[in-house]
Design an enzyme around this catalytic site. Structure first.
Site, PDB file in Angstrom:
ATOM      1  N   ASP A 626       0.862  -1.185   0.000  1.00  0.00           N
ATOM      2  CA  ASP A 626       0.000   0.000   0.000  1.00  0.00           C
ATOM      3  C   ASP A 626       0.891   1.225   0.000  1.00  0.00           C
ATOM      4  OD1 ASP A 626      -2.252   1.556  -0.020  1.00  0.00           O
ATOM      5  OD2 ASP A 626      -3.043   0.886   1.902  1.00  0.00           O
ATOM      6  N   GLU A 664       8.144   5.701  -9.314  1.00  0.00           N
ATOM      7  CA  GLU A 664       7.244   4.556  -9.194  1.00  0.00           C
ATOM      8  C   GLU A 664       7.451   3.930  -7.819  1.00  0.00           C
ATOM      9  OE1 GLU A 664       4.963   3.508 -11.135  1.00  0.00           O
ATOM     10  OE2 GLU A 664       5.320   4.565 -13.004  1.00  0.00           O
ATOM     11  N   ASP A 696      -2.621  -2.846  -2.963  1.00  0.00           N
ATOM     12  CA  ASP A 696      -3.655  -1.862  -2.619  1.00  0.00           C
ATOM     13  C   ASP A 696      -3.123  -0.472  -2.959  1.00  0.00           C
ATOM     14  OD1 ASP A 696      -5.985  -0.776  -1.646  1.00  0.00           O
ATOM     15  OD2 ASP A 696      -5.830  -1.667   0.343  1.00  0.00           O
ATOM     16  N   HIS A 830      -1.249  -0.492   5.057  1.00  0.00           N
ATOM     17  CA  HIS A 830      -1.873   0.827   5.204  1.00  0.00           C
ATOM     18  C   HIS A 830      -1.481   1.449   6.549  1.00  0.00           C
ATOM     19  CE1 HIS A 830      -4.887   3.996   5.345  1.00  0.00           C
ATOM     20  NE2 HIS A 830      -5.253   3.526   6.531  1.00  0.00           N
TER      21      HIS A 830
END
Length: 855
Positions: A626, A664, A696, A830
């Site tokens: 994430d 990236e 994600d 996350h």
């Protein structure tokens, strides 16, 4: 998460269709492949330079890449939010014929989709339009073209450069003549560039353009990507809030048909302007720290300018600018004050206010520098969303949720009313009839499957939970966890006024830790003065290398104090830590539950394992990725990678990288994946034979980057472990922000589908190997499904097994005794990225890599 953090974690501002004042105008290079769009032009009414001849390959590129062409009626940025044209399923042999699973019991569902009952079967003709002399204004160009309806027909769509017609003109090149109001003669050359069949992706995009025209005929206004009805607002006067109801919609080619996905949307507006907010803030904090606190509060927020119904993200504050400053408009200099007076008839009353800076997300012409930032006047900008204070106010949130959190029954009623309004509106029906388009009057009915609930293994025992509630906090009460290191050397910090809360916590932790199988000695209790430096000094003096855990009772929700604790214990002196608010400990009736959750978190952070589910695949590594955009560190992105280290998916390797926004995310995470594989080898004495990556944090329109770039980077990382090492690899893109909603009828009442509902037919995309899972239960409102798109797969896992494994992993998040929306490693990723982006702003100490220290 704070309100400001939410604004930042959401990422980017909505794009704008026209240039905002102050945005630098990019000059068009010559020769150019096509006339530029409106925001890229200079001068008054004319282009600078003459457009060059259109090459055939340029024309084909325009057609094939239609999703990247800015259409004036589309609004927003030039990005394809629906990722059209990315075909991944055809490369996977095992799902070419069928991608549907079979396990579970069938369930009848209703989805927020309307079929397009009839659509044009004719070819759509695409033309390029040239003006001689060149015209800058898109509005003027459109007026000149629409003047020739007798030749072109009434059904036409023109964006300023490209013209779409349902009928072919007599010749490939048509020359028309017009005259402006000033008497200037203009020659219009219309050249056929492409013939698009009804199945073309360009036609699908074109239907979306037509539908947006329908929404405007219903007097709805575009804000961001969605349309809202300002004539039917919900006023919450006591809190100075206004809610505009609206809809999001997109027409796409799905598995069974071309359909429109429509969902209810709401825009929360505050009646205070940014200038009001800044004035109040200055009164509260004084002049000394005003600029610092003001920047902290405002940067990252989204504002609405009502004069053009555009949303902008505040990226900076120009303290040295005011409305008297000038910018170049065409060939002349004009002040912001005069610009708003002339353009919108608005008088700016405060001439000393500073200006806000928004970096408009719009590309300039090829080879030209990107447009500069837009400068906004605080007096004309209205705040959107909610402040932290509002979010913590129960009365406000209750009032707001009564309007915005719709249950399935209410949502269906609103959607049916929406489609009925379209069918009843004469102008809308006439416009649709021109193009031969009509919509179904009923929502789509389809069949899904409900996977059976999982058995939870905890210690030497196992149990099943209530599948409707998707929660096992009651069932696990009194059962020992799988493993937990003994807690012998730990510290408890509290301020002088929170001594009682700290004592209560300590006593209750000892009470609950025994039944959980966590051996916990008494901590060393340390009192600190109630200010930030005192707490940091107390940590520096007392935390030593063999300290296992630090627990801090914080007197209030002070982010700076929390950040200082986490920075010291994650960067300088790597020690697992747990912060808890004194207010949370002040309710005796909830203390047992709170202490149980804290004890479980402490055990996790030290490397404990709480529970597991059956994972039949052997030598499997699950990876979650994430990212988070850290605005305070110069717009750097934070990428997090979390990888499983053992067969029960209960131990995890975690790594975070910070890099510049333009990079990236996989550039930095390549080393993290290699580190995870080395750690797996150390844990298991072998490398995994199968790796499944759940990616994600992929925004709309970014799928091509994952498919074309990240997959190759992941493969490179794996090859770095040895040329003869070739594990089976699957890469799954996880998307939480989806417009799809599903309902089911139970006992004559429309309700949310049960946890474990899988949808892999009808509304999936034919070119993808994708499916939806409703994994969690919600107490109120409509449940949001999660979309999974397998973009690369050499594992040969059956769709059924991929779906079941994904659902199993939603059970493995140790910070919640229940099922969550996404597989556990995505949520761990996350949490890690958010901690680093919000509090640390640096890479955590490597000694914490094998611990869930960020829970």
């Amino acid at each position: 998460m704070t309100g400001r953090a939410r604004a930042r974690s959401r990422g980017r501002a909505r794009g704008q269709d026209t240039a905002a004042p102050g945005a630098s105008q990019a000059h068009e290079p010559a020769p150019a492949p096509a006339p530029p769009s409106e925001g890229e032009l200079v001068g008054r009414g004319r282009q600078k330079g003459v457009p060059g001849a259109i090459a055939r390959e340029d024309v084909l590129q325009i057609s094939a890449g239609f999703q990247q062409v800015k259409l004036g009626e589309r609004g927003g940025r030039r990005r394809d939010f629906n990722d059209i044209g990315i075909f991944t399923r055809q490369a996977m042999e095992h799902v070419k014929e069928s991608k549907t699973g079979s396990s579970g019991s069938s369930i009848k569902l209703t989805a927020n989709y309307f079929r397009i009952m009839s659509r044009p079967q004719w070819v759509l003709y695409q033309y390029h339009v040239d003006f001689n002399p060149p015209m800058e204004s898109r509005r003027l160009r459109s007026a000149l073209v629409f003047h020739h309806k007798e030749v072109l027909g009434s059904a036409l769509s023109f964006d300023g450069a490209l013209l779409f017609l349902p009928n072919r003109l007599h010749s490939k090149e048509t020359v028309l003549h017009s005259e402006t109001r000033n008497g200037e003669k203009v020659q219009i050359t219309i050249t056929l560039t492409n013939e698009l069949p009804p199945t073309s992706p360009v036609c699908i995009q074109f239907y979306n353009i037509i539908f947006r025209r329908i929404l405007r005929l219903l007097h709805m206004q575009q804000i961001g990507r969605n349309y809202y009805n300002p004539q039917d607002p919900f006023e919450i006067r006591q809190h100075r809030l206004t809610v505009w109801p609206g809809y999001s919609s997109s027409i796409l080619n799905y598995e069974s048909a071309v359909m429109m996905c429509t969902d209810v949307s709401h825009k929360v507006l505050r009646s205070e302007t940014v200038l009001d907010f800044m004035s109040n803030l200055r009164q509260q904090v004084g002049s000394q720290r005003y600029t610092e606190i003001c920047a902290k509060e405002l940067i990252g927020l989204i504002v609405l300018t009502k004069y053009n119904n555009k949303t902008y993200r505040i990226d900076d504050i120009a303290w040295d600018h005011n409305p008297s400053n000038t910018f170049t408009r065409g060939d002349t200099q004009i002040s912001f004050k005069n610009y708003y007076k002339n353009q919108y008839g608005l008088d700016i009353t405060d001439g000393n206010q500073v200006l806000l800076v928004s970096h408009v997300k719009r590309m300039g012409p090829a080879g030209a520098p990107p447009p500069g930032p837009a400068m906004l006047v605080p007096e004309l900008c209205y705040l959107t969303g909610l402040t932290d204070k509002m979010r913590s106010d129960f009365a406000i949130m209750k009032e707001l949720s009564s309007h915005t959190r719709l249950n399935p029954d209410q949502r269906e009623t609103r959607l049916n009313r929406f489609i009925t309004n379209i069918h009843k509106n004469t102008e809308a029906q006439e416009e649709l009839a021109k193009w031969g388009i009509s919509f179904d009057k009923q929502l789509l009915n389809l069949t899904g499957r409900v996977l059976r609930g999982e058995r939870i293994f905890q210690g030497s025992q196992s149990f099943e939970y209530n599948p409707q509630s998707a929660d096992w906090s009651r069932e696990m009460r009194g059962l020992p966890v799988m493993s937990a290191p003994p807690l012998e050397n730990w510290l408890l910090f509290h301020s002088r006024r929170n001594g009682n809360e700290a004592q209560s916590l300590m006593q209750t932790l000892h009470k609950v830790s025994g039944p959980l199988g966590i051996r916990m000695q008494r901590p060393t209790v340390i009192e600190f003065e109630d200010h930030q430096l005192a707490l940091l000094k107390a940590l520096q003096h007392n935390v030593v290398p063999d300290t296992q855990m630090v627990v801090v009772v914080l007197p209030n929700l002070n982010k700076d104090k929390y950040d200082s604790v986490k920075k010291y214990l994650c960067l300088d002196c790597p020690t697992p830590s747990q912060c808890v608010l004194a207010r949370t400990l002040s309710r005796p009736q909830a203390l047992l539950t709170v202490a149980t959750k804290i004890a479980l978190q402490m055990a996790c952070k030290m490397g404990g394992e709480l529970w597991s589910v059956e994972i039949p695949l052997k030598q499997l590594m699950i990876v979650g990725i994430d990212c988070y955009h850290d605005m305070s560190s110069g717009k750097r992105s934070v990428g997090a990678l979390v990888a499983s280290l053992n067969p029960t998916m209960s131990r995890w390797y975690s790594k975070c990288v910070l890099q510049h926004k333009a990079q990236e995310i996989m550039d930095g995470l390549k080393m993290a994946l290699t580190g995870a594989l080395k750690d797996y080898l150390k844990f298991n004495n072998c490398l995994p034979s199968r790796i499944i990556v759940y990616r994600d944090g992929v925004g709309d329109g970014q799928l091509h980057s994952v498919v074309n770039y990240e997959v190759a980077q992941i493969i490179d990382s794996i090859r770095s472990m040895g040329q003869d090492y070739e594990p089976k690899l699957s890469v799954v893109v996880v998307k939480k922000r989806v417009g799809s909603r599903f309902f089911t009828n139970i006992g004559g009442k429309l309700t949310n589908p049960p946890p474990g509902t899988v949808i892999d037919t009808e509304i999936t995309r034919p070119e993808w190997y994708d499916f939806y899972i409703v994994s969690q239960a919600v107490r109120c409102g409509s449940v949001s499904p999660t979309h999974y798109n397998v973009v690369y797969d050499t594992s040969g896992l059956k769709p059924d097994h991929m779906q079941r494994l994904t659902y199993k992993l939603c059970h493995m998040y140790y910070n919640w005794q229940g099922i969550i929306r996404v597989p556990a490693p995505c949520q761990y990723g996350h949490k890690l990225a958010f901690l680093v982006g919000q509090s640390l702003h640096k890479q955590p100490n490597v000694k914490l890599d094998d611990y869930l220290f960020y829970l």
